[in-house]
Design an enzyme around this catalytic site. Structure first.
Site, PDB file in Angstrom:
ATOM      1  CB  CYS A   1      13.087   6.897  -8.614  1.00 32.49           C
ATOM      2  SG  CYS A   1      14.225   5.873  -7.700  1.00 32.49           S
TER       3      CYS A   1
ATOM      4  CB  CYS B   1      -0.927  -0.002   1.205  1.00 28.32           C
ATOM      5  SG  CYS B   1      -2.136  -1.336   1.142  1.00 28.32           S
TER       6      CYS B   1
END
Ligand code: ZN
Lengths: 144, 418
Positions: free
Chosen positions: B376, B214
């Protein structure tokens, strides 16, 4: 998968063929097959049948397919009235390798761990398919 | 071995039946009758159901998006004892949209204690025990043994196998839920002789790169809410032994919130060759006690993890402080668009790593002699992007070690966490 077996003598073979012919007439082709030492016969229509099978993708499988929830595949094979025969053309391997992975090669790593269901029923393997069948590829979800 | 739970109080039940007093005969005290009246009114539940429920103990493993609603409903319903087990995480603000048992005031607090406080506020009469150790293979049997029913509300593959193997060994009913993105799964394992375990259904773990969390993939808050709530329904059916109830055993519910579709798959029965609940041909494969099984290497099996690239030639986050260098370079943020839209460093443009291969030719044509700086979230995808570029013949690409996390820690504490 299907190998001739010496359990059936030639005369019995012909006798069974005659019974089958009486039942189904001459319009259809048929053959006697030996499967796991049991005699089974298969009635084939002369034309091959095309069926549409829908494959559903869940969770990671869906994500890997770019959010596509389902995809339909056109399969061609002989029709049969025999319920227990194994058709190599419709085995899980054939379905996966020759159809699903050709369209969605990115699923290669996840398919081996997916639960496979056929019309909402868990299956280890696919033995036969009918037009309109729904196959689901269900990888485990781990999140919480 | 001593129980990790220490001395657990005996289950008292929802206060014993009251003697006739002042001409009134009642099954429970006024407070208990009032509190649980709406479920006792149910035809199949009644006073007997409430009594059975109050004599059962339920273990909720994981105090997150699934565990919060599950535990809240179970405590509210008057389960005899509720155990909460979480690996000692503290409440993070990014948990609150789905982990509804925690509040903004409990950010930073231990999850088990935070959830326990919420449960006690809802039902002060609850009997709740907590352990902030998480489920471990070593103590799995001891942790689960004192409970009648187990809820798997964890968020990782390893815990799921440990919990299932322990429940299979002890034949404890396991209510397993999971959720990510818009989707959830629910199934009850090991609740009867024919009932499979998690391992019967998923004998091999998913490759690590196919496991989302999640935290990285995102989740719509109510989706684990739906599944956690369904876990509570299953646990109450089992605990109160509701007449005519059909537990979600040998079935798996697939819920997709995005399409609002639910499918129920009929599962196989227990596998004779299952390593946890069957008799594999090679008996040494049998998992008798999770303590003796190496879950770490099991869940990493099939991993095609690339060896950690060396940091040679990569940039420290501090290199980004050199404004001139950034200005002269082609700066690419390879995170998904959703993350880039939330926050990014000025001057960076977004080309998600999933789209990079299509853009390589354009980049090659545009870049000339310029340096390419890739970033990133944590410095993993950017390293992959660098090697993709090298393979395509783009030599002057480099990336930032530790990604935006490092940028925040080393250079700009104001950069948002998410
Ligand atoms: Zn099993």
């Amino acid at each position: 998968m299907i190998t001739p077996s010496p359990i059936c003598s030639r005369s019995i073979h012909i006798e069974i063929l005659l019974i089958v012919k009486q039942c189904f007439g001459n319009e259809v082709g048929y053959s006697l097959l030996y499967f796991n030492d049991e005699i089974e016969f298969c009635v084939q229509r002369s034309d091959e049948m095309t069926m549409i099978v829908k494959v559903l993708f869940f969770a990671k499988a869906k994500e890997l397919c770019g959010g596509v929830t389902s995809s339909s595949f056109e399969l061609t094979g002989p029709t049969t009235t025999c319920a227990t025969l194994f058709f190599p053309a419709f085995s899980k391997e054939a379905l996966v390798n020759e159809h699903i992975l050709k369209r969605f090669p990115q699923l290669e790593s996840i398919i081996p761990i997916c639960v496979l269901s056929l019309n909402l029923e868990y299956v280890e393997d696919v033995r036969e398919l009918s037009d309109g069948d729904e196959i689901a590829l269900i990888p485990p979800i781990s999140g919480g | 071995m001593k129980s990790p739970w220490g001395e657990l109080q005996e289950l008292k039940g929802a206060s014993t039946a009251q003697e006739e007093e002042n001409g009134v005969r009642q099954a429970f005290s006024n407070d208990v009758l009032e509190r649980y009246s709406r479920q006792m009114l149910l035809l199949r539940f009644g006073v007997e159901g409430q009594k059975r429920l109050s004599q059962k103990s339920v273990l909720v493993i994981g105090a997150g998006g699934l565990g919060c609603p599950a535990a809240m409903y179970l405590a509210s319903a008057g389960v005899g004892r509720l155990g909460l087990l979480d690996r000692g995480d503290s409440v993070d603000r990014s948990n609150l949209h789905r982990q509804i048992g925690h509040t903004d005031a409990s950010v930073g607090a231990d999850k088990c204690l935070s959830l326990r406080d919420s449960l006690m506020r809802i039902n002060p009469g609850s009997s709740i025990c907590t352990l902030s150790t998480g489920i471990t293979a070593k103590f799995a049997l001891q942790l689960i043994l004192p409970f009648d029913i187990v809820l798997d509300c964890t968020d990782n593959v390893e815990s799921r196998y440990i919990i299932s193997d322990a429940c299979a060994a002890l034949r404890k009913p396991l209510v397993s839920g999971s959720a990510i993105g818009f989707e959830g799964q629910l199934s009850v394992y090991c609740d009867s002789e024919e009932s499979p375990c998690y391992r019967c259904i998923f004998p091999s773990p998913p490759p690590p790169d196919c496991v989302g969390s999640c935290d990285t993939a995102g989740v719509l808050g109510p989706v684990p809410g739906v599944i956690g709530t369904m876990q509570a329904v299953e646990a109450l059916k089992l605990a109160a032994e509701i007449e005519g109830a059909e537990v979600c055993s040998r079935r798996m519910v697939l819920y997709d919130g995005l399409s609002c579709e639910t499918r129920v798959i009929r599962l196989r029965s227990r596998s004779k060759t299952c390593r946890a609940c069957g008799n594999p041909e090679d008996s040494s494969q049998r998992i008798v006690n999770p303590a003796e099984f190496d879950y770490g290497s099991f869940t990493l099996a099939g991993s095609c993890a690339t060896p950690q690239s060396t940091d040679q030639g990569r940039l420290r986050a501090t290199a980004l402080l050199d404004k001139g260098r950034l200005k002269d370079a082609l700066c690419i943020d390879v995170r998904p668009k959703e993350q880039f839209d939330m926050c990014s460093i000025g001057g960076f443009q977004n080309i998600p790593i999933t789209k990079l291969s299509k853009e390589l030719i354009t980049i090659q044509n545009r870049v000339g002699d310029k340096e390419i700086i890739l970033i990133c979230r944590r410095g993993v995808d950017s390293a992959t992007a660098v090697s993709m570029m090298r393979k395509a013949g783009i030599e002057n690409a480099t990336d930032v070690i530790g990604g935006l996390d490092a940028w925040r820690q080393e250079c700009n504490p104001e950069f948002p966490t998410y």
